[in-house]
Design a protein around this motif. Structure first.
Motif, PDB file in Angstrom:
ATOM      1  N   ALA A  77       0.848  -1.200   0.000  1.00 34.78           N
ATOM      2  CA  ALA A  77       0.000   0.000   0.000  1.00 34.78           C
ATOM      3  C   ALA A  77       0.882   1.248   0.000  1.00 34.78           C
ATOM      4  O   ALA A  77       1.847   1.355   0.765  1.00 34.78           O
ATOM      5  CB  ALA A  77      -0.917   0.007   1.223  1.00 34.78           C
ATOM      6  N   GLY A  78       0.583   2.182  -0.895  1.00 32.91           N
ATOM      7  CA  GLY A  78       1.378   3.399  -1.007  1.00 32.91           C
ATOM      8  C   GLY A  78       2.624   3.254  -1.845  1.00 32.91           C
ATOM      9  O   GLY A  78       3.407   4.205  -1.963  1.00 32.91           O
ATOM     10  N   ARG A  79       2.824   2.081  -2.457  1.00 35.53           N
ATOM     11  CA  ARG A  79       4.024   1.868  -3.278  1.00 35.53           C
ATOM     12  C   ARG A  79       3.674   1.509  -4.717  1.00 35.53           C
ATOM     13  O   ARG A  79       4.510   1.002  -5.455  1.00 35.53           O
ATOM     14  CB  ARG A  79       4.895   0.773  -2.666  1.00 35.53           C
ATOM     15  CG  ARG A  79       5.512   1.146  -1.325  1.00 35.53           C
ATOM     16  CD  ARG A  79       6.303   0.006  -0.747  1.00 35.53           C
ATOM     17  NE  ARG A  79       7.406  -0.394  -1.610  1.00 35.53           N
ATOM     18  CZ  ARG A  79       8.115  -1.516  -1.430  1.00 35.53           C
ATOM     19  NH1 ARG A  79       7.826  -2.325  -0.439  1.00 35.53           N
ATOM     20  NH2 ARG A  79       9.102  -1.813  -2.264  1.00 35.53           N
ATOM     21  N   ILE A  80       2.427   1.771  -5.113  1.00 44.68           N
ATOM     22  CA  ILE A  80       1.993   1.519  -6.483  1.00 44.68           C
ATOM     23  C   ILE A  80       1.741   2.869  -7.142  1.00 44.68           C
ATOM     24  O   ILE A  80       0.895   3.641  -6.698  1.00 44.68           O
ATOM     25  CB  ILE A  80       0.688   0.684  -6.526  1.00 44.68           C
ATOM     26  CG1 ILE A  80       0.820  -0.571  -5.658  1.00 44.68           C
ATOM     27  CG2 ILE A  80       0.335   0.353  -7.960  1.00 44.68           C
ATOM     28  CD1 ILE A  80       1.810  -1.579  -6.136  1.00 44.68           C
ATOM     29  N   PRO A 109       3.080   7.392  -4.469  1.00 51.43           N
ATOM     30  CA  PRO A 109       3.350   7.433  -3.034  1.00 51.43           C
ATOM     31  C   PRO A 109       3.194   8.845  -2.468  1.00 51.43           C
ATOM     32  O   PRO A 109       3.768   9.799  -2.986  1.00 51.43           O
ATOM     33  CB  PRO A 109       4.804   6.956  -2.942  1.00 51.43           C
ATOM     34  CG  PRO A 109       4.950   6.066  -4.129  1.00 51.43           C
ATOM     35  CD  PRO A 109       4.131   6.703  -5.215  1.00 51.43           C
ATOM     36  N   GLY A 110       2.393   8.964  -1.436  1.00 53.71           N
ATOM     37  CA  GLY A 110       2.146  10.257  -0.821  1.00 53.71           C
ATOM     38  C   GLY A 110       1.158  11.124  -1.563  1.00 53.71           C
ATOM     39  O   GLY A 110       0.949  12.284  -1.192  1.00 53.71           O
ATOM     40  N   GLU A 111       0.544  10.596  -2.609  1.00 56.99           N
ATOM     41  CA  GLU A 111      -0.363  11.385  -3.450  1.00 56.99           C
ATOM     42  C   GLU A 111      -1.582  10.516  -3.781  1.00 56.99           C
ATOM     43  O   GLU A 111      -1.443   9.446  -4.366  1.00 56.99           O
ATOM     44  CB  GLU A 111       0.375  11.774  -4.731  1.00 56.99           C
ATOM     45  CG  GLU A 111      -0.382  12.668  -5.671  1.00 56.99           C
ATOM     46  CD  GLU A 111       0.447  12.992  -6.907  1.00 56.99           C
ATOM     47  OE1 GLU A 111       0.536  14.189  -7.235  1.00 56.99           O
ATOM     48  OE2 GLU A 111       1.006  12.075  -7.539  1.00 56.99           O
ATOM     49  N   SER A 112      -2.756  10.960  -3.373  1.00 57.21           N
ATOM     50  CA  SER A 112      -3.956  10.176  -3.610  1.00 57.21           C
ATOM     51  C   SER A 112      -4.360  10.249  -5.081  1.00 57.21           C
ATOM     52  O   SER A 112      -3.887  11.102  -5.838  1.00 57.21           O
ATOM     53  CB  SER A 112      -5.105  10.694  -2.734  1.00 57.21           C
ATOM     54  OG  SER A 112      -5.387  12.048  -3.020  1.00 57.21           O
TER      55      SER A 112
END
Length: 263
Positions: A77-80, A109-112
């Motif tokens: 999660a957060g790495r795709i 990552p860090g951006e929705s």
């Protein structure tokens, strides 16, 4: 923890089933393709090519797909990182047409997941995928994506270089600062030899070329690949100096014809 290949296979199957009517191609790029993947830190970078521009309706579908993938593979999660773009937008950009009518969707990552304009600046990524992307769905990237003139790619990359002194002021964590250093190293060498190198390879070459920055570049490389921590010493002043110096050096060496792009 699932391997990158297991996650990619799951993603490919889920995206193919849910987006079968709009997905023309899905391509892997980035560090896993470049042979420089760090299992505990690197992201999975993908480009999805669609038959039409993404909109709010599709965004809701994509949000569900990403949420389901995160539930199945919480360690990822957060790495795709996926960029969704229409084939029409890539063709317009390849012809140098700056259009406000096209949108892309992006999650990183860090951006929705969100929509943003499909500016010509994106040709830096799209051309790299066309040249080196690995197929997950659809035809070979070279058969689907349009060719982009080298001068257009170069101009787009120079625009990124020009903007980095502004962007770096917002990068306050060691991870973001490491990324800034490594990205400028990659830009420097892509402009010199026309090839998109991995972060590690670009860092090693820049250390050889710019020994005065050996310490900072080595720190950035080792932080990125060897599990650096966000409690590391703040290097903001050195990072800002490096980014300004490299950006200015690159831009000063360019002919005026590469000064900018249509916006």
């Amino acid at each position: 923890m699932a391997s990158p290949e297991m996650v990619l296979a799951d993603l490919r199957d889920a995206w193919s089933a849910s987006l079968s009517r709009t997905l023309l191609g899905l391509y892997l790029h980035g560090s896993l393709v470049a042979g420089d993947f760090a299992p505990d830190r690197s992201d999975l970078d993908l480009l999805a090519v669609l038959d039409s521009d993404p909109d709010e309706t599709l965004l809701a579908v994509l949000a569900g797909l990403h949420a389901d993938l995160d539930r199945r593979h919480p360690q990822w999660a957060g790495r795709i990182e996926v960029e969704y773009v229409s084939l029409g937008a890539t063709r317009d950009a390849a012809h140098g047409r700056a259009s406000q009518t096209h949108a892309i969707a992006r999650i990183s990552p860090g951006e929705s997941l969100h929509l943003l304009p499909a500016t010509i600046h994106r040709v830096v990524t799209w051309s790299a995928v066309r040249d080196h992307g690995r197929v997950l769905v659809g035809p070979a990237a070279v058969a689907l994506l349009p060719a982009v003139a080298p001068d257009l790619v170069r101009s787009a990359l120079l625009e990124h270089v020009r903007d980095w002194p502004i962007w770096v002021t917002r990068m306050t964590t060691p991870g973001a600062q490491s990324y800034a250093v490594l990205t400028l190293c990659r830009a420097l060498h892509r402009l010199q030899n026309g090839r998109q190198l991995s972060k590690r390879r670009a860092a090693d070459l820049t250390i050889a070329d710019l020994p005065q920055w050996d310490g900072l570049i080595t720190w950035a490389r080792d932080w990125w690949y060897d599990g650096g921590k966000d409690t590391d010493t703040d290097r903001a002043d050195d990072i800002h100096t490096f980014v300004h110096e490299i950006s200015s050096t690159i831009l000063a060496s360019e002919p005026a014809t590469n000064a900018g792009l249509p916006r």
